[in-house]
Design a protein around this motif. Structure first.
Motif, PDB file in Angstrom:
ATOM      1  N   ASN A 138       0.879  -1.166   0.103  1.00 14.10           N
ATOM      2  CA  ASN A 138      -0.061  -0.054   0.149  1.00 14.10           C
ATOM      3  C   ASN A 138       0.791   1.202  -0.035  1.00 14.10           C
ATOM      4  O   ASN A 138       2.024   1.336   0.601  1.00 14.10           O
ATOM      5  N   LEU A 139       0.334   2.467  -0.425  1.00 16.08           N
ATOM      6  CA  LEU A 139       1.253   3.452  -0.541  1.00 16.08           C
ATOM      7  C   LEU A 139       0.862   4.296   0.890  1.00 16.08           C
ATOM      8  O   LEU A 139       0.035   4.447   1.451  1.00 16.08           O
ATOM      9  N   ASN A 140       2.329   4.170   1.522  1.00 20.08           N
ATOM     10  CA  ASN A 140       2.397   4.939   2.709  1.00 20.08           C
ATOM     11  C   ASN A 140       3.274   5.870   2.919  1.00 20.08           C
ATOM     12  O   ASN A 140       4.606   5.304   3.205  1.00 20.08           O
ATOM     13  N   GLN A 142      -3.918   6.100  -5.977  1.00 16.84           N
ATOM     14  CA  GLN A 142      -2.982   6.357  -5.028  1.00 16.84           C
ATOM     15  C   GLN A 142      -4.064   6.466  -3.644  1.00 16.84           C
ATOM     16  O   GLN A 142      -3.997   5.870  -2.573  1.00 16.84           O
ATOM     17  N   ALA A 143      -5.177   7.043  -3.851  1.00 13.44           N
ATOM     18  CA  ALA A 143      -6.183   7.002  -2.863  1.00 13.44           C
ATOM     19  C   ALA A 143      -6.705   5.866  -2.480  1.00 13.44           C
ATOM     20  O   ALA A 143      -7.013   5.232  -1.256  1.00 13.44           O
ATOM     21  N   ALA A 144      -6.784   4.850  -3.538  1.00  7.32           N
ATOM     22  CA  ALA A 144      -7.158   3.502  -3.338  1.00  7.32           C
ATOM     23  C   ALA A 144      -6.058   2.552  -2.599  1.00  7.32           C
ATOM     24  O   ALA A 144      -6.508   2.036  -1.443  1.00  7.32           O
ATOM     25  N   SER A 145      -5.002   2.836  -3.019  1.00  9.06           N
ATOM     26  CA  SER A 145      -3.901   2.129  -2.132  1.00  9.06           C
ATOM     27  C   SER A 145      -3.508   2.446  -0.869  1.00  9.06           C
ATOM     28  O   SER A 145      -3.417   1.740  -0.039  1.00  9.06           O
ATOM     29  N   ILE A 146      -3.683   3.827  -0.418  1.00  2.00           N
ATOM     30  CA  ILE A 146      -3.515   4.162   0.867  1.00  2.00           C
ATOM     31  C   ILE A 146      -4.774   3.659   1.634  1.00  2.00           C
ATOM     32  O   ILE A 146      -4.313   3.387   2.831  1.00  2.00           O
ATOM     33  N   ASN A 147      -5.757   3.460   1.243  1.00  2.00           N
ATOM     34  CA  ASN A 147      -7.060   3.202   2.008  1.00  2.00           C
ATOM     35  C   ASN A 147      -7.246   1.492   1.894  1.00  2.00           C
ATOM     36  O   ASN A 147      -8.308   1.190   2.428  1.00  2.00           O
ATOM     37  N   TYR A 148      -6.298   0.885   1.391  1.00  2.00           N
ATOM     38  CA  TYR A 148      -6.319  -0.573   1.270  1.00  2.00           C
ATOM     39  C   TYR A 148      -7.579  -0.925   0.421  1.00  2.00           C
ATOM     40  O   TYR A 148      -8.267  -2.111   0.802  1.00  2.00           O
ATOM     41  N   ARG A 207      -1.629  -1.119  -7.710  1.00  2.00           N
ATOM     42  CA  ARG A 207      -0.855  -0.469  -6.439  1.00  2.00           C
ATOM     43  C   ARG A 207       0.655  -0.462  -6.809  1.00  2.00           C
ATOM     44  O   ARG A 207       1.294   0.231  -6.135  1.00  2.00           O
ATOM     45  N   LEU A 208       1.287  -1.173  -7.594  1.00  2.00           N
ATOM     46  CA  LEU A 208       2.595  -0.714  -7.936  1.00  2.00           C
ATOM     47  C   LEU A 208       2.715   0.547  -8.746  1.00  2.00           C
ATOM     48  O   LEU A 208       3.564   1.262  -8.593  1.00  2.00           O
ATOM     49  N   ALA A 209       1.675   0.905  -9.514  1.00  2.00           N
ATOM     50  CA  ALA A 209       1.716   2.173 -10.365  1.00  2.00           C
ATOM     51  C   ALA A 209       1.635   3.346  -9.125  1.00  2.00           C
ATOM     52  O   ALA A 209       2.328   4.381  -9.070  1.00  2.00           O
ATOM     53  N   ALA A 210       0.743   3.213  -8.142  1.00  2.00           N
ATOM     54  CA  ALA A 210       0.798   3.899  -6.983  1.00  2.00           C
ATOM     55  C   ALA A 210       2.007   4.219  -6.474  1.00  2.00           C
ATOM     56  O   ALA A 210       2.459   5.206  -5.726  1.00  2.00           O
ATOM     57  N   LEU A 211       2.850   3.232  -6.150  1.00  2.00           N
ATOM     58  CA  LEU A 211       4.229   3.395  -5.548  1.00  2.00           C
ATOM     59  C   LEU A 211       5.297   4.118  -6.080  1.00  2.00           C
ATOM     60  O   LEU A 211       6.387   4.416  -5.688  1.00  2.00           O
ATOM     61  N   VAL A 212       5.088   4.306  -7.716  1.00  2.00           N
ATOM     62  CA  VAL A 212       6.355   4.909  -8.438  1.00  2.00           C
ATOM     63  C   VAL A 212       6.400   6.351  -8.076  1.00  2.00           C
ATOM     64  O   VAL A 212       5.462   7.185  -7.954  1.00  2.00           O
TER      65      VAL A 212
END
Length: 478
Positions: free
Chosen positions: A180-182, A256-262, A364-369
């Motif tokens: 997750n994006l954290n 990114q918002a979806a990744s942060i909130n699982y 999720r990978l895209a949000a981490l870049v």
């Protein structure tokens, strides 16, 4: 991969074959469909995100170019594939960067003095803000460093006005255990302060912080962070609660918002909670760690310390905070084609795995870049480049000859392999002679011709590479 040299104790080098990993297979199979889904919904992926995935699919593959390495004695040759050198999720390039960064910090930044790790995490809305606005994160980082450095200097027995200074290296880490994006901060502070007296710098050890100290410091940090964001107009103060003056707009914002909130980011189940597997009982909240403070979504951890003589422990800690986001050993694909990622440690609710559909995994990978030109490593205090006494504090780099106009790097690729895997790329695995680069091959017809010859030769001699090397174990934080 490894091959034992007959004349040396160090193993030789083989290509690690990323195309055989499950991570590569999932991305190669589902990335085109992921792009189509984004475009079908009326959105778009930024260029740097597309470039990250496209370059990863070429990383480590001989079909996209390589170096020819030859032994001067027995004329033995092998090929070294190019890497993508990206900062997002590539395990190979992330491991290379991890080794280089950790070695540089230990060898050329941190003096032989105690170092304490401070970890600061933020509430979910601020994680989204910092992922979208690097300037806001830089502003907050300045506030955080000023508060913690003042705390360290005062607990060393001095005041900032007396000229005493400490130093820190901050790594902005963008990922959590569930991919997750954290966005959070890992800060390695000197556990003390330097003071100049009679033209001599003396290090003074600080007192060990207490639980009450951390609680008070976290309240100060949260108050100053909120005030700094209010001044920039990013945070709206409300008697009941604070809220961000920011709404997700682009496709990347929604990912990114979806990744942060699982949450699931794409597909028919978008917005739902991602599936988790619970294989252990729910863990109780324990208070056996006094150096951990929590308040209003913020948390501050300061229990990990490396003493002056623990240089190997310090290097393991530096590798831990600079590690790549994905551990390929914990990633698998189940019978339904879903990606199953195992956490390093069970969560407090008892969950041990997250299960993602392939498209949501790629989301999720895209949000981490990270965004381009975003510096994820920052130097403060006595380690800052413009600090006038920096050269008297940091270890001095040994002078070495440089060929032509080639820039001086902290570590060469060969040095990294030796330091982590004990792989000696400079020594021939056949006769023990010296290997050197003789050509850089990038022309597609020539690449195809050379690879065809190499594969026919491997079939004739039955050369089967061995398994890849194993990294040193990561430092377990307590």
């Amino acid at each position: 991969m490894l091959a034992r040299s007959p004349t040396t104790n160090a193993p030789g080098y083989y290509r690690h074959q990323p195309e055989q990993t499950e991570l590569y297979s999932v991305i190669a199979k589902h990335y085109p469909r992921f792009v189509d889904e984004i475009e079908r919904s009326g959105g778009y992926l930024p260029k740097f995100i597309r470039q990250e995935f496209e370059d990863y699919l070429k990383c480590g593959l001989l079909e996209h170019g390589f170096l020819r390495v030859k032994c001067d004695s027995c004329c033995h040759e092998h090929l070294v594939a190019f890497s993508c050198k990206r900062r997002g999720f590539c395990p190979s390039c992330g491991a290379r960067r991890m080794v280089e960064s950790a070695a540089h910090l230990v060898d050329h930044v941190f003096p032989e003095a105690p170092v304490r790790q401070w970890v600061l995490t933020f509430p979910f809305p601020l994680r989204f803000l910092f992922a979208n606005d690097p300037n806001a994160l830089s502003t907050v980082l300045t506030v955080v460093h000023r508060a913690i450095s003042t705390f360290v200097v005062r607990h060393s027995g001095f005041t900032v006005s007396s000229g005493a200074r400490t130093g820190a290296v901050t790594l902005i880490q963008r990922f959590g255990s569930a991919l997750n994006l954290n966005v959070h901060l890992h800060m390695l502070f000197l556990d003390g302060a330097y003071r100049l007296s009679n033209n001599r710098l003396t290090f003074h050890r600080t007192r060990r912080p207490t639980c009450e100290n951390l609680d008070s410091l976290l309240v100060t940090l949260s108050r100053r962070i909120v005030r700094a964001l209010e001044r920039r107009g990013l945070l709206i103060a409300d008697p009941e609660h604070c809220c961000l003056d920011l709404e997700p707009g682009s496709s990347l914002d929604h990912l990114q918002a979806a990744s942060i909130n699982y949450r699931i980011a794409i597909g028919p189940h978008a917005g739902r909670k991602a599936l988790s597997l619970y294989s252990v009982p729910q863990l109780r909240e324990t208070s056996n760690n006094p150096l951990l403070a929590r308040a209003s979504g913020f948390s501050l951890h300061a229990a990990t310390i490396c003493e002056a003589w623990q240089r190997s422990r310090l290097e393991r800690l530096c590798r831990y905070i600079t590690r790549p986001p994905i551990a390929t050993k914990r990633l698998s694909v189940d019978g339904r084609g879903r990606v199953v990622y195992r956490y390093k440690h069970p969560f407090r609710d008892g969950s041990t795995h997250v299960v993602l559909e392939p498209l949501d995994f790629i989301a999720r990978l895209a949000a981490l870049v990270p965004r381009p030109r975003l510096n994820l490593t920052r130097f403060h205090g006595v380690f800052a480049p413009n600090f006038k006494h920096r050269d008297r504090i940091v270890p001095q780099r040994a002078q070495r000859a440089v060929e032509g106009d080639k820039p001086v790097a902290p570590m060469s690729w060969m040095q990294r392999l030796k330091r982590v895997f004990a792989i000696d790329i400079e020594t021939c695995p056949e006769c023990g002679g010296r290997l050197r680069v003789i050509a850089c091959i990038e022309d597609p017809p020539l690449i195809a011709k050379i690879l065809g010859h190499v594969r026919r030769r491997e079939v004739m001699i039955g050369n089967t590479p061995r398994s890849p090397p194993v990294l040193q174990p990561e430092l377990t934080l307590t």
